[in-house]
Design a protein around this motif. Structure first.
Motif, mmCIF file in Angstrom:
data_model
loop_
_atom_site.group_PDB
_atom_site.id
_atom_site.type_symbol
_atom_site.label_atom_id
_atom_site.label_comp_id
_atom_site.label_asym_id
_atom_site.label_seq_id
_atom_site.Cartn_x
_atom_site.Cartn_y
_atom_site.Cartn_z
ATOM 1 N N PRO A 124 -13.707 -8.805 -13.290
ATOM 2 C CA PRO A 124 -14.150 -7.416 -13.166
ATOM 3 C C PRO A 124 -13.650 -6.542 -14.310
ATOM 4 C CG PRO A 124 -12.313 -7.842 -11.696
ATOM 5 C CD PRO A 124 -12.684 -9.173 -12.299
ATOM 6 N N ASP A 125 -14.427 -5.512 -14.605
ATOM 7 C CA ASP A 125 -14.050 -4.491 -15.584
ATOM 8 C C ASP A 125 -13.614 -5.104 -16.912
ATOM 9 O OD1 ASP A 125 -14.434 -2.374 -13.665
ATOM 10 O OD2 ASP A 125 -12.526 -2.967 -12.765
ATOM 11 N N ALA A 126 -14.429 -6.004 -17.419
ATOM 12 C CA ALA A 126 -14.125 -6.687 -18.676
ATOM 13 C C ALA A 126 -15.308 -6.554 -19.621
ATOM 14 C CB ALA A 126 -13.805 -8.159 -18.435
ATOM 15 N N LYS A 127 -15.015 -6.707 -20.918
ATOM 16 C CA LYS A 127 -16.044 -6.598 -21.949
ATOM 17 C C LYS A 127 -16.226 -7.938 -22.640
ATOM 18 C CE LYS A 127 -17.124 -4.089 -26.252
ATOM 19 N NZ LYS A 127 -16.610 -3.115 -27.245
ATOM 20 N N PHE A 128 -17.478 -8.332 -22.804
ATOM 21 C CA PHE A 128 -17.807 -9.602 -23.444
ATOM 22 C C PHE A 128 -18.833 -9.356 -24.553
ATOM 23 C CE2 PHE A 128 -16.511 -10.483 -19.126
ATOM 24 C CZ PHE A 128 -15.643 -11.552 -19.271
ATOM 25 N N THR A 129 -18.796 -10.190 -25.556
ATOM 26 C CA THR A 129 -19.790 -10.132 -26.618
ATOM 27 C C THR A 129 -20.790 -11.276 -26.445
ATOM 28 O OG1 THR A 129 -18.380 -11.444 -28.087
ATOM 29 C CG2 THR A 129 -18.237 -9.045 -28.261
ATOM 30 N N VAL A 130 -22.027 -11.027 -26.835
ATOM 31 C CA VAL A 130 -23.092 -12.033 -26.760
ATOM 32 C C VAL A 130 -23.488 -12.407 -28.185
ATOM 33 C CG1 VAL A 130 -25.417 -12.554 -25.944
ATOM 34 C CG2 VAL A 130 -23.917 -11.075 -24.581
ATOM 35 N N GLY A 195 -24.421 -17.542 -26.105
ATOM 36 C CA GLY A 195 -23.127 -17.649 -25.429
ATOM 37 C C GLY A 195 -22.459 -16.295 -25.347
ATOM 38 N N MET A 196 -21.385 -16.231 -24.550
ATOM 39 C CA MET A 196 -20.607 -15.007 -24.376
ATOM 40 C C MET A 196 -19.141 -15.298 -24.670
ATOM 41 S SD MET A 196 -22.323 -13.555 -20.836
ATOM 42 C CE MET A 196 -21.080 -12.261 -20.685
ATOM 43 N N TRP A 197 -18.481 -14.323 -25.303
ATOM 44 C CA TRP A 197 -17.068 -14.449 -25.645
ATOM 45 C C TRP A 197 -16.290 -13.242 -25.124
ATOM 46 C CZ3 TRP A 197 -20.707 -17.018 -28.174
ATOM 47 C CH2 TRP A 197 -20.408 -18.265 -28.738
ATOM 48 N N PHE A 198 -14.991 -13.440 -24.850
ATOM 49 C CA PHE A 198 -14.138 -12.314 -24.548
ATOM 50 C C PHE A 198 -14.104 -11.389 -25.762
ATOM 51 C CE2 PHE A 198 -12.488 -15.139 -21.282
ATOM 52 C CZ PHE A 198 -12.178 -14.260 -20.245
ATOM 53 N N ASP A 199 -14.279 -10.103 -25.522
ATOM 54 C CA ASP A 199 -14.284 -9.138 -26.623
ATOM 55 C C ASP A 199 -12.928 -9.072 -27.331
ATOM 56 O OD1 ASP A 199 -13.512 -5.898 -26.988
ATOM 57 O OD2 ASP A 199 -15.341 -6.571 -27.989
ATOM 58 N N GLY A 200 -11.845 -9.260 -26.591
ATOM 59 C CA GLY A 200 -10.508 -9.195 -27.182
ATOM 60 C C GLY A 200 -9.632 -10.327 -26.681
ATOM 61 N N VAL A 201 -8.832 -10.896 -27.563
ATOM 62 C CA VAL A 201 -7.981 -12.014 -27.165
ATOM 63 C C VAL A 201 -6.896 -11.564 -26.197
ATOM 64 C CG1 VAL A 201 -6.379 -11.798 -29.116
ATOM 65 C CG2 VAL A 201 -6.710 -14.025 -28.026
ATOM 66 N N PHE A 218 -15.460 -13.945 -32.797
ATOM 67 C CA PHE A 218 -16.690 -13.530 -32.138
ATOM 68 C C PHE A 218 -16.642 -12.089 -31.631
ATOM 69 C CE2 PHE A 218 -17.145 -18.070 -32.298
ATOM 70 C CZ PHE A 218 -18.504 -18.232 -32.556
ATOM 71 N N ASP A 219 -16.342 -11.184 -32.552
ATOM 72 C CA ASP A 219 -16.460 -9.749 -32.339
ATOM 73 C C ASP A 219 -16.225 -9.078 -33.683
ATOM 74 O OD1 ASP A 219 -16.867 -7.360 -30.905
ATOM 75 O OD2 ASP A 219 -14.716 -7.052 -30.752
ATOM 76 N N GLY A 220 -16.751 -7.878 -33.854
ATOM 77 C CA GLY A 220 -16.604 -7.207 -35.134
ATOM 78 C C GLY A 220 -15.420 -6.263 -35.158
#
Length: 241
Positions: A124-130, A195-201, A218-220
């Motif tokens: 929940p309440d998490a950000k992912f990149t595609v 695919g989807m990745w965690f926005d932040g490690v 996998f994020d800018g």
């Protein structure tokens, strides 16, 4: 009213007033220049009463497209493709995490398609990149950033993106060439997976209870390798897009 006006001006004013009064008295039905509207006897618009015919278009051939890809019935010339996403790094803590990607092809050649990503049973309440990628698993190969998915407090999330999808490819002028897939020939490397990745490690370390996770690209922004591991994959060796 007209006492101090010249006769010619008086006549012109009278004619103008007459024309204005005639226009006000005219019925809208007498206007033959308007756009015709088909109506029923009750004066209401006559809408179609039968659905347009649907067909299931061909998308690639056997051995070209992953078996998880489903082509939905649609009205010609629309192409609608769906495929699922499966958990990767999430699997042990969120085994029921799932995703569904729906791609609506733009009937205008090489224009933006519409991609919808729906997820549930996620952190929940998490950000992912595609990302669109060359291959679905490590090392992933060439990749293209698509956008972000934010999950709600119940672990669900949905994002809609508009971009070239079925003919997406990555070109490298240092190693020019072409590649083939179900959509044809591209001047570069076909991007056939999602695919989807965690926005932040840091978020990934906290959510997955794994403080030693290493970062990924996998994020800018925010430095190199600041993103987390892959969270969801299409899990296929054959193309899904």
């Amino acid at each position: 009213m007209f006492r101090h006006m010249r006769p010619g001006i008086v006549i012109a004013v009278i004619v103008l007033l007459s024309l204005m009064m005639s226009a006000c008295d005219s019925s809208p039905a007498q206007n033959t220049q308007g756009t015709a509207t088909t109506t029923t006897s009750g004066g209401q618009p006559n809408f179609p009463t039968t659905a347009p015919p649907l067909r299931t278009p061909k998308f690639g051939s056997a051995g070209q497209v992953a078996p998880t890809v489903k082509v939905l019935p649609s009205v010609d010339p629309t192409l609608i493709v769906q495929f699922p996403l499966f958990p990767v790094s999430l699997k042990s803590l969120f085994p029921k995490a799932s995703g569904l990607v729906t791609v609506f092809q733009n009937p205008v050649a090489n224009d933006f398609d519409t991609v919808t990503v729906d997820v549930q049973n996620m952190p929940p309440d998490a950000k992912f990149t595609v990302f669109f990628t060359e291959i679905s698993a490590k090392p992933f190969g060439h990749a293209e950033y698509v956008g972000d998915v934010f999950t709600h407090s119940d672990g669900t999330g949905e994002s809609v993106f508009h971009l070239i999808t079925f003919v997406a490819f990555a070109a490298d002028n240092r190693n020019a060439g072409t590649s083939e897939d179900q959509s044809g020939t591209a001047s570069g490397i076909q991007l056939e997976h999602a695919g989807m990745w965690f926005d932040g490690v840091e978020d990934a370390r906290r959510i997955l209870n794994s403080p030693n996770l290493t970062g990924t690209p996998f994020d800018g922004g925010h430095g190199v390798l600041h993103a987390g591991p892959q969270a969801m994959t299409d899990g296929q060796s054959l193309p899904v897009i």
